[in-house]
Design an enzyme around this catalytic site. Structure first.
Site, PDB file in Angstrom:
ATOM      1  CG  PHE A 298       2.230 -11.530 -27.746  1.00 27.12           C
ATOM      2  CD1 PHE A 298       2.396 -12.490 -26.767  1.00 27.12           C
ATOM      3  CD2 PHE A 298       0.995 -11.475 -28.406  1.00 27.12           C
ATOM      4  CE1 PHE A 298       1.379 -13.381 -26.445  1.00 27.12           C
ATOM      5  CE2 PHE A 298      -0.029 -12.356 -28.105  1.00 27.12           C
ATOM      6  CZ  PHE A 298       0.161 -13.305 -27.110  1.00 27.12           C
TER       7      PHE A 298
ATOM      8  CB  SER B 105      -0.894 -13.178 -23.694  1.00 24.88           C
ATOM      9  OG  SER B 105      -0.170 -12.091 -23.143  1.00 24.88           O
TER      10      SER B 105
ATOM     11  CG  ASN C  12       1.273  -9.254 -20.151  1.00 25.20           C
ATOM     12  OD1 ASN C  12       0.830  -8.650 -19.183  1.00 25.20           O
ATOM     13  ND2 ASN C  12       1.962 -10.388 -20.052  1.00 25.20           N
TER      14      ASN C  12
ATOM     15  CE  LYS D 182      -0.095 -20.927 -22.322  1.00 25.31           C
ATOM     16  NZ  LYS D 182       1.361 -20.830 -22.454  1.00 25.31           N
TER      17      LYS D 182
ATOM     18  CG  ASN E 195      -0.967 -17.454 -21.003  1.00 20.43           C
ATOM     19  OD1 ASN E 195       0.058 -17.042 -20.463  1.00 20.43           O
ATOM     20  ND2 ASN E 195      -1.159 -17.403 -22.300  1.00 20.43           N
TER      21      ASN E 195
HETATM   22  C1  LIG Z   1       8.478 -14.554 -18.969  1.00 17.86           C
HETATM   23  C2  LIG Z   1       7.303 -15.327 -19.499  1.00 17.86           C
HETATM   24  C3  LIG Z   1       6.929 -15.167 -20.825  1.00 17.86           C
HETATM   25  C4  LIG Z   1       5.838 -15.897 -21.326  1.00 17.86           C
HETATM   26  N1  LIG Z   1       5.494 -15.755 -22.642  1.00 17.86           N
HETATM   27  C5  LIG Z   1       4.482 -16.500 -23.138  1.00 17.86           C
HETATM   28  C6  LIG Z   1       4.149 -16.440 -24.530  1.00 17.86           C
HETATM   29  O1  LIG Z   1       4.782 -15.742 -25.313  1.00 17.86           O
HETATM   30  N2  LIG Z   1       3.112 -17.205 -24.958  1.00 17.86           N
HETATM   31  C7  LIG Z   1       2.395 -18.028 -24.133  1.00 17.86           C
HETATM   32  O2  LIG Z   1       1.478 -18.715 -24.594  1.00 17.86           O
HETATM   33  N3  LIG Z   1       2.705 -18.122 -22.821  1.00 17.86           N
HETATM   34  C8  LIG Z   1       3.723 -17.384 -22.321  1.00 17.86           C
HETATM   35  N4  LIG Z   1       4.036 -17.490 -20.987  1.00 17.86           N
HETATM   36  C9  LIG Z   1       3.204 -18.351 -20.121  1.00 17.86           C
HETATM   37  C10 LIG Z   1       3.820 -19.739 -19.948  1.00 17.86           C
HETATM   38  O3  LIG Z   1       3.888 -20.424 -21.163  1.00 17.86           O
HETATM   39  C11 LIG Z   1       2.981 -20.577 -18.953  1.00 17.86           C
HETATM   40  O4  LIG Z   1       1.706 -20.784 -19.495  1.00 17.86           O
HETATM   41  C12 LIG Z   1       2.849 -19.918 -17.594  1.00 17.86           C
HETATM   42  O5  LIG Z   1       4.035 -19.246 -17.233  1.00 17.86           O
HETATM   43  C13 LIG Z   1       2.519 -20.930 -16.488  1.00 17.86           C
HETATM   44  O6  LIG Z   1       3.500 -21.934 -16.392  1.00 17.86           O
HETATM   45  P1  LIG Z   1       4.715 -21.884 -15.313  1.00 17.86           P
HETATM   46  O7  LIG Z   1       4.104 -21.595 -13.975  1.00 17.86           O
HETATM   47  O8  LIG Z   1       5.360 -23.216 -15.403  1.00 17.86           O
HETATM   48  O9  LIG Z   1       5.612 -20.777 -15.760  1.00 17.86           O
HETATM   49  C14 LIG Z   1       5.117 -16.771 -20.465  1.00 17.86           C
HETATM   50  C15 LIG Z   1       5.517 -16.923 -19.144  1.00 17.86           C
HETATM   51  C16 LIG Z   1       6.593 -16.228 -18.644  1.00 17.86           C
HETATM   52  C17 LIG Z   1       7.018 -16.414 -17.220  1.00 17.86           C
END
Ligand SMILES: Cc1cc2nc3c(=O)[nH]c(=O)nc-3n(C[C@H](O)[C@H](O)[C@H](O)COP(=O)(O)O)c2cc1C
Length: 354
Positions: A112, A172, A174, A214, A243
């Site tokens: 975050f 998340s 993290n 989420k 997520n």
């Molecule tokens: C670099 C990165 C940062 C992310 N930061 C957030 C975040 O701040 N909040 C959140 O809800 N999800 C975050 N995600 C998760 C994405 O929104 C998503 O749920 C997840 O990557 C799965 O989708 P995808 O496979 O299309 O990337 C992040 C993903 C990535 C790769």
């Protein structure tokens, strides 16, 4: 320069630097955004809103609300900004993002990192009716906040008048302890507090602002049953499933697959779609579902819709396919629907849910 070439060049930079360059290029207008593609077959009604396309940008790309306008311009039907926390925070020590290029995946443990609520607030118009499209705000807690609601409630109050919808991110991997909010003992009081605050605020203002939660794709079947039961009971509008995952599928090839953090991208597609299907079966149409995880083609969008999603989101595929992706997906989807004689994408919703 084409969108795909721009993305390929970005891969010569470390992932986080490439991201900053992309945001700067989008903000400065240097980057040519492709002309969006619209079709009535893709228009989607959900949560009282009309989405021009069911494909949205997932949270984490535009953490500070800097480029939501430009991303809508790329053809996304909606954009989710954040995760925003009340106070700015730097996140974990870099390096904290890895591109697993052999696997079309990413591992991140950003934690975050964001400029905080004041900075995001200043970038949004006064009222939600002035937004350039559907823009959701994804809220989270600062790392050092002990009682989560002390952060989520003020964020909800602050962004409710400004957002098309709100997402409480409790998944998340993290932020230490964040995923514990998905456990029954926290989840019930947490969702009740957020929903009742939302209800009293919208009643005062005479507006509708959907509230979503989420969740992680790593929840057990038992936890999922509890989450869905409580979300329905507490009249949450929808769930975002989900997520990044802490799991590491055996198929991963890249040397960095052992890095700590959340895995996203192609290897997440099967797991997240399975959890979505289970969520859909449990919720029996009482929740709006947004399917996220590994979407990179029109077939993937269709798989998520068939598993019960009304809308989908993506992030990681943008890293590999560039900003032309949403328009390409919209066009591919529309061609496919026309070819098979389906009048509207929503006709496929839940077809795979037994
Ligand atoms: C670099 C990165 C940062 C992310 N930061 C957030 C975040 O701040 N909040 C959140 O809800 N999800 C975050 N995600 C998760 C994405 O929104 C998503 O749920 C997840 O990557 C799965 O989708 P995808 O496979 O299309 O990337 C992040 C993903 C990535 C790769």
């Amino acid at each position: 320069m084409s969108a795909r070439l721009f993305s390929k060049l970005g891969h010569f930079l470390p992932p986080e630097s490439a991201h900053h360059v992309a945001i700067r290029a989008l903000k400065s207008g240097l980057f040519p955004t492709p002309a969006p593609f619209h079709s009535p077959r893709l228009q989607t009604e959900a949560m009282g809103m009309r989405f021009p396309s069911p494909i949205g940008l997932s949270a984490g790309f535009d953490k500070n609300g800097e480029v939501y306008r430009e991303m809508l311009g790329c053809g996304f039907g909606f954009v989710e900004i954040g995760t925003v926390t009340p106070r700015p925070q730097t996140g974990n020590e870099p390096p904290r993002i890895w591109r697993l290029s052999d696997d079309e995946a990413v591992i991140n443990r950003l934690g975050f990192n964001n400029e905080g609520a004041d900075a995001m607030d200043a970038r949004l118009p006064q009222g939600r009716t002035q937004l350039p499209g559907i823009v959701g705000v994804n809220i989270g807690k600062n790392k050092d906040t002990e009682h989560a609601l002390e952060d989520y409630l003020p964020l909800l109050r602050r962004f409710l008048p400004k957002a098309s919808y709100l997402t409480a991110n409790i998944s998340s991997p993290n932020t230490p302890g964040l995923r514990d909010l998905q456990k029954r003992e926290f989840f019930e009081s947490f969702t009740r507090a957020l929903r009742s605050e939302r209800d009293s605020m919208v009643a005062m203002r005479g507006i509708q602002v959907p509230l979503l939660i989420k969740i992680a794709p790593d929840v057990s079947d038992e936890e999922l049953e509890t989450i869905v039961g409580i979300a329905v009971q507490e009249r949450i509008d929808g769930l975002i499933v989900g997520n990044t995952t802490l799991s590491r599928p055996d198929t991963l090839r890249h040397a960095d697959r052992t890095q700590q953090g959340g895995l996203s991208g192609a290897p997440l597609m099967a797991l997240s779609t399975e959890v979505l299907r289970k969520t859909s079966k449990l919720s029996q149409g009482k929740l709006t579902l947004i399917g996220v995880g590994g979407v990179r083609s029109a077939e993937d969008v269709i798989a998520k819709i068939r598993a019960g999603a009304s809308l989908v989101q993506l992030y990681t595929a943008l890293v590999y396919q560039g900003f032309g992706l949403p328009t390409r997906l919209n066009r591919d989807l529309d061609h496919w629907l026309e070819k098979v004689g389906v009048k509207h994408l929503s006709e496929l919703r839940g077809m795979d849910v037994r």
